[in-house]
Design a protein around this motif. Sequence first.
Motif, PDB file in Angstrom:
ATOM      1  N   PHE A  77     -16.494  -1.201 -10.504  1.00 12.54           N
ATOM      2  CA  PHE A  77     -15.925  -2.305  -9.705  1.00 12.54           C
ATOM      3  C   PHE A  77     -16.918  -3.457  -9.597  1.00 12.54           C
ATOM      4  N   LYS A  78     -16.488  -4.657 -10.015  1.00 12.34           N
ATOM      5  CA  LYS A  78     -17.361  -5.833  -9.910  1.00 12.34           C
ATOM      6  C   LYS A  78     -17.104  -6.539  -8.580  1.00 12.34           C
TER       7      LYS A  78
ATOM      8  N   ASP B  64     -15.111   8.858   8.175  1.00 11.98           N
ATOM      9  CA  ASP B  64     -15.472   9.691   7.029  1.00 11.98           C
ATOM     10  C   ASP B  64     -14.303  10.519   6.504  1.00 11.98           C
ATOM     11  N   TYR B  65     -13.119  10.311   7.067  1.00 15.39           N
ATOM     12  CA  TYR B  65     -11.909  10.932   6.517  1.00 15.39           C
ATOM     13  C   TYR B  65     -11.344  10.020   5.424  1.00 15.39           C
ATOM     14  N   THR B  66     -10.478  10.573   4.594  1.00 21.14           N
ATOM     15  CA  THR B  66      -9.822   9.740   3.578  1.00 21.14           C
ATOM     16  C   THR B  66      -8.704   8.923   4.226  1.00 21.14           C
ATOM     17  N   LEU B  67      -8.199   7.994   3.433  1.00 20.12           N
ATOM     18  CA  LEU B  67      -7.101   7.151   3.911  1.00 20.12           C
ATOM     19  C   LEU B  67      -5.881   8.001   4.257  1.00 20.12           C
ATOM     20  N   GLN B  68      -5.545   8.990   3.402  1.00 19.92           N
ATOM     21  CA  GLN B  68      -4.337   9.783   3.694  1.00 19.92           C
ATOM     22  C   GLN B  68      -4.509  10.601   4.979  1.00 19.92           C
TER      23      GLN B  68
ATOM     24  N   LEU C  85       3.185   4.554   2.432  1.00 21.20           N
ATOM     25  CA  LEU C  85       2.651   3.562   3.377  1.00 21.20           C
ATOM     26  C   LEU C  85       1.708   2.575   2.690  1.00 21.20           C
ATOM     27  N   ILE C  86       0.888   3.068   1.758  1.00 21.57           N
ATOM     28  CA  ILE C  86      -0.061   2.198   1.038  1.00 21.57           C
ATOM     29  C   ILE C  86       0.719   1.113   0.303  1.00 21.57           C
ATOM     30  N   ASP C  87       1.836   1.529  -0.281  1.00 18.54           N
ATOM     31  CA  ASP C  87       2.675   0.599  -1.026  1.00 18.54           C
ATOM     32  C   ASP C  87       3.364  -0.388  -0.078  1.00 18.54           C
ATOM     33  N   GLN C  88       3.957   0.174   0.962  1.00 15.85           N
ATOM     34  CA  GLN C  88       4.750  -0.638   1.897  1.00 15.85           C
ATOM     35  C   GLN C  88       3.886  -1.650   2.657  1.00 15.85           C
ATOM     36  N   PHE C  89       2.675  -1.257   3.039  1.00 20.54           N
ATOM     37  CA  PHE C  89       1.817  -2.133   3.850  1.00 20.54           C
ATOM     38  C   PHE C  89       0.701  -2.779   3.031  1.00 20.54           C
ATOM     39  N   ASP C  90       0.770  -2.625   1.691  1.00 16.68           N
ATOM     40  CA  ASP C  90      -0.188  -3.280   0.789  1.00 16.68           C
ATOM     41  C   ASP C  90      -1.639  -3.006   1.213  1.00 16.68           C
ATOM     42  N   ILE C  91      -1.972  -1.703   1.363  1.00 15.99           N
ATOM     43  CA  ILE C  91      -3.338  -1.323   1.745  1.00 15.99           C
ATOM     44  C   ILE C  91      -4.142  -1.173   0.452  1.00 15.99           C
ATOM     45  N   ARG C  92      -5.206  -1.988   0.317  1.00 21.49           N
ATOM     46  CA  ARG C  92      -5.956  -1.971  -0.947  1.00 21.49           C
ATOM     47  C   ARG C  92      -7.285  -1.257  -0.785  1.00 21.49           C
ATOM     48  N   SER C  93      -7.573  -0.369  -1.727  1.00 24.07           N
ATOM     49  CA  SER C  93      -8.866   0.319  -1.690  1.00 24.07           C
ATOM     50  C   SER C  93      -9.148   0.835  -3.091  1.00 24.07           C
ATOM     51  N   SER C  94     -10.392   1.267  -3.331  1.00 23.86           N
ATOM     52  CA  SER C  94     -10.785   1.588  -4.706  1.00 23.86           C
ATOM     53  C   SER C  94     -10.088   2.838  -5.245  1.00 23.86           C
ATOM     54  N   ARG C  95      -9.834   3.840  -4.358  1.00 19.86           N
ATOM     55  CA  ARG C  95      -9.280   5.104  -4.868  1.00 19.86           C
ATOM     56  C   ARG C  95      -7.971   5.489  -4.182  1.00 19.86           C
ATOM     57  N   GLY C  96      -7.232   4.475  -3.748  1.00 22.04           N
ATOM     58  CA  GLY C  96      -5.930   4.764  -3.144  1.00 22.04           C
ATOM     59  C   GLY C  96      -6.033   5.711  -1.969  1.00 22.04           C
ATOM     60  N   GLU C  97      -5.108   6.691  -1.901  1.00 23.58           N
ATOM     61  CA  GLU C  97      -5.050   7.583  -0.727  1.00 23.58           C
ATOM     62  C   GLU C  97      -6.297   8.455  -0.586  1.00 23.58           C
ATOM     63  N   ASP C  98      -7.088   8.600  -1.665  1.00 23.58           N
ATOM     64  CA  ASP C  98      -8.307   9.425  -1.593  1.00 23.58           C
ATOM     65  C   ASP C  98      -9.536   8.624  -1.169  1.00 23.58           C
ATOM     66  N   SER C  99      -9.384   7.312  -0.955  1.00 25.11           N
ATOM     67  CA  SER C  99     -10.536   6.486  -0.558  1.00 25.11           C
ATOM     68  C   SER C  99     -11.041   6.931   0.805  1.00 25.11           C
TER      69      SER C  99
ATOM     70  N   VAL D 288     -12.331   5.976   4.269  1.00 27.74           N
ATOM     71  CA  VAL D 288     -12.017   4.763   5.020  1.00 27.74           C
ATOM     72  C   VAL D 288     -13.256   3.910   5.295  1.00 27.74           C
ATOM     73  N   ARG D 289     -14.404   4.561   5.475  1.00 29.15           N
ATOM     74  CA  ARG D 289     -15.628   3.812   5.771  1.00 29.15           C
ATOM     75  C   ARG D 289     -15.919   2.746   4.707  1.00 29.15           C
ATOM     76  N   GLY D 290     -15.539   3.039   3.455  1.00 33.22           N
ATOM     77  CA  GLY D 290     -15.865   2.119   2.364  1.00 33.22           C
ATOM     78  C   GLY D 290     -14.839   1.007   2.163  1.00 33.22           C
ATOM     79  N   MET D 291     -13.786   0.975   2.991  1.00 33.00           N
ATOM     80  CA  MET D 291     -12.743  -0.044   2.806  1.00 33.00           C
ATOM     81  C   MET D 291     -13.097  -1.326   3.573  1.00 33.00           C
ATOM     82  N   SER D 292     -12.520  -2.463   3.160  1.00 35.93           N
ATOM     83  CA  SER D 292     -12.784  -3.718   3.881  1.00 35.93           C
ATOM     84  C   SER D 292     -12.087  -3.689   5.237  1.00 35.93           C
ATOM     85  N   GLY D 293     -12.576  -4.529   6.150  1.00 37.57           N
ATOM     86  CA  GLY D 293     -12.032  -4.561   7.521  1.00 37.57           C
ATOM     87  C   GLY D 293     -10.536  -4.814   7.558  1.00 37.57           C
ATOM     88  N   GLY D 294     -10.069  -5.729   6.688  1.00 36.57           N
ATOM     89  CA  GLY D 294      -8.639  -6.056   6.685  1.00 36.57           C
ATOM     90  C   GLY D 294      -7.792  -4.866   6.270  1.00 36.57           C
ATOM     91  N   ASN D 295      -8.285  -4.102   5.307  1.00 33.10           N
ATOM     92  CA  ASN D 295      -7.516  -2.943   4.833  1.00 33.10           C
ATOM     93  C   ASN D 295      -7.611  -1.774   5.802  1.00 33.10           C
TER      94      ASN D 295
END
Length: 511
Positions: free
Chosen positions: A17-18, A349-353, A384-398, A400-407
Motif C-alpha cells: 500500500f502506497k 485490537d479486534y477485527t472490523l467484523q 455493512l462494509i458495502d452498504q456504509f462504504d467502510i474502507r480498510s486494507s483487509r476488509g472485514e479482517d482488518s 480496527v486500530r489500523g483504520m483511519s478515523g473516518g472509517n
Amino acid sequence: MEYVIEMNHITKQFGTFKANDDVTLKVKKGEIHALLGENGAGKSTLMSVLFGLYQPEAGEIKIKGKPVKINNPNDANDLGIGMVHQHFKLVHNFTVLESIVLGHETTKGGVLKMDEARKKVMELSEKYKFKIDPDVHISDITVGMQQRVEILKMLYCDNEMLIFDEPTAVLTPQEIDELMKIMKQLVAEGKSIIVITHKLDEIKQVADRCTVLRKGKSIGTIEVAETSKEEMSEMMVGRKVNLHVEKSPFQPGEPVFEVKNATIHSKHGKDVVKDVSFTVHKGEILTIAGIDGNGQSELIYGITGMIPMEEGKVFLNGKDITGESIRQKCLDGVAHIPEDRHKDGLVLDYTLQENLVLQTYYLDRFQKNGFLKFDAIREYAKKLIDQFDIRSSRGEDSVVRGMSGGNQQKAIIARELDRNPEIVIAVQPVRGLDVGAIEYIHKQLIAQRDAGKAVLLVSLELDEVMDVSDRIVVMYEGEIVADVKPEEVTVEELGLYMAGAKRSVSHEAKK
C-alpha cells in the motif's frame, strides 16, 4: 525562490500500500502552508516522514536548500522541526512543566535544573497569552490546555518549522480563534507552519498556500486567497461535495425519548448536570449545543447508563428505562455513537467484523449454544462494509486500530444504525472527519429522521448545529439555557447562549 522545507517525490509504502505516492511539498519561509485531504489521504504519513517517525522508500528532503536525512524525531528537532500530533503525546502523570522539558532537560552534576526551564516556560506562556499552570498534572487539564502544552513544547525547543496535525479537532470555536491568532503571531516572528486539516473555513482564515493530497497522490498546490471552498473540496474528494445539508421540512410526531429532571454528580461530588429535562420526538433531530465541559458528556453517559444518575428518569416510548442495563437499553432500541470512539466505541485490537457484531453477537443469528457462527458474522460484516462504504486494507479482517478515523466512525455508525433503533444518540459524530465523511454521516442521521426515528445529537460545531438540527437546546454549566429553532436564531446568538451571556425567555417560561 527560497524554500525552508522541500519534500521532493516522496514515496512511503506499508507492504504493497502506497500511503504517499511521489508527493512533492515545498514550504516558503514565514508562511502558513495547509495540507488538505480526506481521512487516509496520506497527510499524517507525509508529516511523519518529515518528522523522522517513518523513513521514505524514495525521494529526498531538503531543509533550507540542503539535502538532509532525518532518521528520528531528535534529528528533526536538531534541524528546527517540531510537531503537535493529532493524538497528543503527553505523559498523563507528569506536570505541565515536566512535560514541556521532557527530552530537553538541563542537568548539572546529574541533578535536574528546573528553575531556568520554569522561567523560560512562563515567559513563553506570557508572550503567547497561554495562561498555563506549570504545576498541574496533564491528567487534570482540558484537551484545549493539553494542546497549548504541546505548542509550548515546540517553542521551548526553539523550533523554527512547526507542524500542526489536525490542531482544531478537539477545540471549541473560541479556542480555535485563539489558536489562529497564535499561528499568525508565530509566522510574523519568522517561523514557518504546516497545518494538516480538512476544515476549509480554517484554511481560508489562516493559510497562505495549500497543497491537496488525494489517495496518497499530490493533486496540486494553490494560493488560498484565489481559490473558493467549493474548488478546494472538489480537489480533495474528487467530486463536487454539497457543503450544505439537504433535508425536508420538519414534521415532528409522537414523543419517543424523554429525559426528566436528570441530575448527575462529577467524580468530585459536585453537580455537573442540574435538573435537565427534554423530549425528542419521532422525525426530529434535537441537538444539544454548548462549549465542551458544560455537562453534555456526563448527561449522555448518564442517560445511556455508562455512569449513574443521582436523580431523574429516562423514558423510551413511554417505558421507564432508567435502571436498565446497557444491553437491555440496546435491545429496547437505544443506539449510541459515543464521543470517544477509541475508548467507548470500538475494541481497537479486534477485527472490523468482530466490532460490527459487538451489540448483536449473542443473538441466534450469530451464535448457537454459545458458539459463534463465523460465516454468518463474515457475511453480515461484508454487507455493512458495502452498504456504509467502510474502507480498510483487509476488509472485514482488518484490525480496527489500523483504520483511519473516518472509517472507524463509519463502522460504529453502521453497527448502531443497522439495528433499526428507536432513538440514535450521536455525540460529536463528525469530530475530526473530512467533508466527504461528514456529508455521508449527516445523510445517515437525516435518513433516520426521515424514517420517523428520533435523533439526539451532541455537537460543538456551530455549522453542524445550525445545518442539521430541527431544534437546538443549549447547555451551560450543567443547565439548559435555551430551547430554539435554527431558523429563529443566529450563530452569534447561539454563541452568547453557549458562553452563558444570555438565556432564552421562552425556555425560562417552560420551566
